[in-house]
Design an enzyme around this catalytic site. Sequence first.
Site, mmCIF file in Angstrom:
data_model
loop_
_atom_site.group_PDB
_atom_site.id
_atom_site.type_symbol
_atom_site.label_atom_id
_atom_site.label_comp_id
_atom_site.label_asym_id
_atom_site.label_seq_id
_atom_site.Cartn_x
_atom_site.Cartn_y
_atom_site.Cartn_z
ATOM 1 N N CYS A 68 0.832 -1.209 0.000
ATOM 2 C CA CYS A 68 0.000 0.000 0.000
ATOM 3 C C CYS A 68 0.864 1.255 0.000
ATOM 4 O O CYS A 68 0.534 2.244 -0.651
ATOM 5 C CB CYS A 68 -0.943 -0.023 1.195
ATOM 6 S SG CYS A 68 -2.052 -1.452 1.154
ATOM 7 N N THR A 69 1.970 1.200 0.700
ATOM 8 C CA THR A 69 2.896 2.327 0.711
ATOM 9 C C THR A 69 3.498 2.524 -0.679
ATOM 10 O O THR A 69 3.572 3.658 -1.166
ATOM 11 C CB THR A 69 3.998 2.107 1.768
ATOM 12 O OG1 THR A 69 3.375 2.009 3.057
ATOM 13 C CG2 THR A 69 4.992 3.249 1.773
#
Length: 173
Positions: free
Chosen positions: A67-68
């Site tokens: 997600c980062t």
Amino acid sequence: MKPLKFILILSMFNFFNFGCADELAVGADAPALNATLQNGDTIDLGAVFAEGITLVFFYPKADTPGCTAQACSLRDSFEELTAKGVKVFGVSYDSAEAQRDFMDKHQLPFDLIADEDKSVSNAFGRGWFSRQAYLIQDGKIIWRDTKASTSSQAADVKQALMDLGILQFDSMS
């Protein structure tokens, strides 16, 4: 399979999919609803989606590696996207506080939606969280990526906009 076991499995599927509309297809109207941003403010997504081009990307959990990477890919292309008029929003089930922390930690320049009640994901027809992305133009879904990339999310979005003949970009990173 025994009937009782089948009914239990079907019930569990329906439980996790409860309140979920059909997944939005290209050409469908974008949902019109309010949502909570990372700072606790409410935003009228219907108004946002009604004008111009908006990218909405869904990610499972703030501050996890994939997600980062997805968010940072868009962060790194944010100026180029917004210079072309593209608005960007990230969405996950995380709380507003967790979204704010994620934004601050990774210097994300776009708003994040805290979809704790799952209303946004359900409006997009997503019964469980997976990495996805949608482009919306003037209130209509014009592109969707149901298996959105992590590190190349921005390049995928820019390529889609070019393939659709909507925008041109000098770089594809």
